[in-house]
Design a protein around this motif. Structure first.
Motif, mmCIF file in Angstrom:
data_model
loop_
_atom_site.group_PDB
_atom_site.id
_atom_site.type_symbol
_atom_site.label_atom_id
_atom_site.label_comp_id
_atom_site.label_asym_id
_atom_site.label_seq_id
_atom_site.Cartn_x
_atom_site.Cartn_y
_atom_site.Cartn_z
ATOM 1 N N ILE A 174 0.690 -1.335 0.166
ATOM 2 C CA ILE A 174 0.167 0.157 0.138
ATOM 3 C C ILE A 174 0.855 1.387 -0.199
ATOM 4 C CG2 ILE A 174 -1.749 1.468 1.183
ATOM 5 C CD1 ILE A 174 -2.659 -1.293 2.342
ATOM 6 N N VAL A 175 1.848 1.203 0.761
ATOM 7 C CA VAL A 175 2.694 2.306 0.936
ATOM 8 C C VAL A 175 4.144 2.055 1.350
ATOM 9 C CG1 VAL A 175 2.328 2.627 3.453
ATOM 10 C CG2 VAL A 175 2.930 4.862 2.408
ATOM 11 N N LEU A 176 5.069 2.950 0.575
ATOM 12 C CA LEU A 176 6.528 2.723 1.060
ATOM 13 C C LEU A 176 7.214 4.045 1.369
ATOM 14 C CD1 LEU A 176 9.086 1.347 0.749
ATOM 15 C CD2 LEU A 176 9.067 2.005 -1.749
ATOM 16 N N VAL A 177 7.861 3.958 2.535
ATOM 17 C CA VAL A 177 8.416 5.271 3.032
ATOM 18 C C VAL A 177 9.969 4.740 3.109
ATOM 19 C CG1 VAL A 177 8.632 6.848 4.935
ATOM 20 C CG2 VAL A 177 6.473 6.110 4.281
ATOM 21 N N LEU A 178 10.767 5.639 2.684
ATOM 22 C CA LEU A 178 12.188 5.363 2.627
ATOM 23 C C LEU A 178 12.855 6.835 2.936
ATOM 24 C CD1 LEU A 178 12.821 3.796 -0.896
ATOM 25 C CD2 LEU A 178 12.749 2.593 1.216
ATOM 26 N N THR A 179 13.783 6.718 4.105
ATOM 27 C CA THR A 179 14.449 7.857 4.568
ATOM 28 C C THR A 179 15.940 7.352 4.379
ATOM 29 O OG1 THR A 179 14.226 7.183 6.837
ATOM 30 C CG2 THR A 179 12.547 8.787 5.739
#
Length: 152
Positions: A90-95
């Motif tokens: 659903i969602v991807l967050v990369l930092t």
């Protein structure tokens, strides 16, 4: 500057991670969160709706807040919309940051704020034909509230 994307299509987490750090030698840590559609309770699909333009601007503001709080070298937020089947992302967050702590905290912040401040409407569709809108949860609000008092 963060990369923000709202899309129907699946995404490739490895390719997105590689793009985030391509040509960089100042990255010491990358944190990631991959949200996946659960299929419990007979869920057949999740449908995510949004207002184009408004949603991207809201996601960009949330990412800008993370970039202001932590020394990030990069940030990616990809949120799917439309019909999502159980097991699909659903969602991807990369930092990315020079140091792991900043990357990890910024990633947690982004997920907490995306969950509560991003303008998406979620409808669950079940195998028996029933549907229901997903309501906000107190635990999500509590998780996001911890960042209101905290500075990175």
């Amino acid at each position: 500057m963060a990369r923000i994307q709202v899309q129907e299509a699946l995404f490739d987490m490895a390719a997105e991670s590689a793009a985030l750090t391509a040509g960089r030698t100042d990255v010491g840590g990358i944190a990631s969160f991959l949200g996946v559609c659960r299929g419990d309770d007979g869920l057949a699909a999740m449908v995510l709706e949004h207002y184009p333009g408004m949603t991207e601007r809201a996601l960009a503001r949330i990412a800008a807040e993370a970039e202001a709080r932590w020394p990030l070298t990069g940030c990616t937020v990809i949120q799917r919309r439309g019909w999502i089947l159980p097991g699909e992302p659903i969602v991807l967050v990369l930092t990315a940051s020079a140091h792991r702590a900043a990357a990890l905290e910024a990633c947690a912040f982004l997920i907490d704020w995306l969950k509560t401040k991003a303008p998406f409407w979620k409808r669950e569709e079940f195998a028996d034909g029933a549907t229901r809108w997903v309501a906000a949860k107190n635990e999500d609000d509590a998780a996001a509230a911890r960042w209101s008092a905290k500075q990175g």
